[in-house]
Scaffold this motif. Structure first.
Motif, PDB file in Angstrom:
ATOM      1  N   SER A 115      18.192 -24.999 -19.641  1.00 43.49           N
ATOM      2  CA  SER A 115      17.434 -25.451 -18.491  1.00 43.49           C
ATOM      3  C   SER A 115      16.655 -26.703 -18.863  1.00 43.49           C
ATOM      4  O   SER A 115      15.811 -26.679 -19.753  1.00 43.49           O
ATOM      5  CB  SER A 115      16.479 -24.341 -18.026  1.00 43.49           C
ATOM      6  OG  SER A 115      15.705 -24.774 -16.940  1.00 43.49           O
ATOM      7  N   TYR A 116      16.968 -27.812 -18.224  1.00 52.67           N
ATOM      8  CA  TYR A 116      16.262 -29.059 -18.476  1.00 52.67           C
ATOM      9  C   TYR A 116      16.360 -29.912 -17.217  1.00 52.67           C
ATOM     10  O   TYR A 116      17.133 -29.641 -16.306  1.00 52.67           O
ATOM     11  CB  TYR A 116      16.865 -29.795 -19.662  1.00 52.67           C
ATOM     12  CG  TYR A 116      18.264 -30.291 -19.411  1.00 52.67           C
ATOM     13  CD1 TYR A 116      18.498 -31.589 -18.947  1.00 52.67           C
ATOM     14  CD2 TYR A 116      19.362 -29.458 -19.626  1.00 52.67           C
ATOM     15  CE1 TYR A 116      19.781 -32.033 -18.687  1.00 52.67           C
ATOM     16  CE2 TYR A 116      20.640 -29.899 -19.377  1.00 52.67           C
ATOM     17  CZ  TYR A 116      20.846 -31.191 -18.911  1.00 52.67           C
ATOM     18  OH  TYR A 116      22.108 -31.624 -18.671  1.00 52.67           O
ATOM     19  N   TYR A 117      15.558 -30.940 -17.139  1.00 49.75           N
ATOM     20  CA  TYR A 117      15.664 -31.865 -16.029  1.00 49.75           C
ATOM     21  C   TYR A 117      15.361 -33.276 -16.515  1.00 49.75           C
ATOM     22  O   TYR A 117      14.685 -33.467 -17.521  1.00 49.75           O
ATOM     23  CB  TYR A 117      14.722 -31.477 -14.893  1.00 49.75           C
ATOM     24  CG  TYR A 117      13.246 -31.559 -15.230  1.00 49.75           C
ATOM     25  CD1 TYR A 117      12.513 -32.715 -14.948  1.00 49.75           C
ATOM     26  CD2 TYR A 117      12.589 -30.491 -15.824  1.00 49.75           C
ATOM     27  CE1 TYR A 117      11.167 -32.793 -15.259  1.00 49.75           C
ATOM     28  CE2 TYR A 117      11.250 -30.557 -16.141  1.00 49.75           C
ATOM     29  CZ  TYR A 117      10.534 -31.714 -15.847  1.00 49.75           C
ATOM     30  OH  TYR A 117       9.206 -31.792 -16.163  1.00 49.75           O
ATOM     31  N   THR A 158      13.521 -36.692 -16.295  1.00 52.80           N
ATOM     32  CA  THR A 158      12.267 -37.217 -15.779  1.00 52.80           C
ATOM     33  C   THR A 158      12.484 -38.606 -15.190  1.00 52.80           C
ATOM     34  O   THR A 158      13.096 -39.469 -15.828  1.00 52.80           O
ATOM     35  CB  THR A 158      11.203 -37.298 -16.899  1.00 52.80           C
ATOM     36  OG1 THR A 158      11.028 -36.001 -17.460  1.00 52.80           O
ATOM     37  CG2 THR A 158       9.878 -37.794 -16.343  1.00 52.80           C
ATOM     38  N   GLN A 165      18.510 -27.722  -7.643  1.00 53.43           N
ATOM     39  CA  GLN A 165      18.535 -26.678  -8.659  1.00 53.43           C
ATOM     40  C   GLN A 165      19.552 -26.983  -9.753  1.00 53.43           C
ATOM     41  O   GLN A 165      19.286 -26.767 -10.940  1.00 53.43           O
ATOM     42  CB  GLN A 165      18.855 -25.331  -8.008  1.00 53.43           C
ATOM     43  CG  GLN A 165      17.692 -24.734  -7.230  1.00 53.43           C
ATOM     44  CD  GLN A 165      18.011 -23.334  -6.757  1.00 53.43           C
ATOM     45  OE1 GLN A 165      19.062 -23.067  -6.185  1.00 53.43           O
ATOM     46  NE2 GLN A 165      17.086 -22.414  -7.001  1.00 53.43           N
ATOM     47  N   SER A 199      18.260 -29.520 -12.057  1.00 48.76           N
ATOM     48  CA  SER A 199      17.181 -29.018 -12.916  1.00 48.76           C
ATOM     49  C   SER A 199      17.675 -28.030 -13.961  1.00 48.76           C
ATOM     50  O   SER A 199      16.876 -27.506 -14.741  1.00 48.76           O
ATOM     51  CB  SER A 199      16.091 -28.360 -12.064  1.00 48.76           C
ATOM     52  OG  SER A 199      16.590 -27.198 -11.430  1.00 48.76           O
TER      53      SER A 199
END
Length: 266
Positions: free
Chosen positions: A3-5, A7, A208, A211
């Motif tokens: 799980s990462y997003y 920036t 989702q 993300s």
């Protein structure tokens, strides 16, 4: 799946805004005269989203039923104002604001509460991390469906006045005479659901996935949200149209277009 997003920087946002400036430039070149409204809408959107980001940050730190309720009330009141502004011919008196707002309260709040208490079940159930975004998606679609339904109703009654009055004179009830308009109020929602997944990837599902949420889980959430939106929009739009029919007719099943205001300037 990790799980990462990614920036985003302010420079990234400024670069993306060039696309809006290009559209404004095309408006100037071809004389479309929409560049001013386009730029105002873009600025307004940016300011509103920035403010709501700050508000949500504060709400998430409080997790208070009072502040969550006040935020919900403010969203509904602003949506009611938008519904009223989108009408070419408005209902006279308090009906202009009250009908759309009341229907949105019934539809969006009930459907959101249903989702929070059954499918999602956060603890506490009024947790703004879940309640506010969910309400926002349902309320936005309810607003569009109600505004379109009421505008279609008033416009159709003006254009088809002779036909509707003839049906009423032949013994049809006011509900029978307005049935085609009521059915039309649900068509945008049906069309949206039919195209989802093949033509378009909805914003919530896309967000989702970006993300880091597994696509299958994102799809489950999107299906849930689409069902909620369909239920809330259908309920709200039909209630608003039936309320409009009630207002624009009387107990003797006569058409009362005198209860409409003059056409709004474009």
């Amino acid at each position: 799946m990790a799980s990462y997003y990614v920036t985003l920087s302010y420079w990234d946002l400024a670069l993306a805004s060039v696309l809006v400036l290009i559209d404004a430039g095309l408006s100037l070149i071809f004389g479309l005269k929409i560049h001013r409204n386009l730029l105002i809408a873009a600025i307004r959107m940016s300011v509103q989203l920035t403010l709501i980001g700050l508000v949500l940050t504060a709400l998430l730190s409080l997790v208070s039923p009072l502040w969550t309720g006040l935020a919900v009330l403010a969203m509904i009141l602003f949506a009611g104002q938008e519904v009223m502004q989108r009408q070419d011919r408005r209902l006279s008196g308090w009906w202009s604001f009250g009908l759309g707002t009341g229907c949105m309260i019934m539809a969006s709040v009930l459907v959101t509460a249903f989702a929070l208490l059954t499918a999602i079940r956060p603890s506490p159930w009024y947790d703004p991390r879940y309640a506010i975004p969910l309400l926002g998606m349902i309320l936005g679609n309810c607003m569009t469906g109600i505004a379109l339904g009421l505008n279609t109703l008033t416009t159709s009654l003006m254009l088809r006045r002779s036909s509707v009055e003839a049906q009423l004179m032949l013994g049809a009830t006011r509900w029978d005479a307005a049935a085609p308009v009521t059915r039309g109020a649900l068509m945008p929602t049906i069309n949206s659901m039919s195209a989802t997944g093949l033509v378009s990837l909805p914003g919530m599902m896309t967000g989702q996935i970006l993300s880091g949420v597994p696509p299958v889980e994102a799809v489950k959430y999107q299906i849930l949200v689409m069902f909620l939106i369909a239920g809330g929009t259908g309920f709200g739009a039909v209630a608003a149209v039936l309320g409009g029919v009630y207002r624009l007719t009387d107990a003797r099943h006569r058409l009362r277009l005198d209860r409409l205001t003059a056409a709004q300037p474009i």
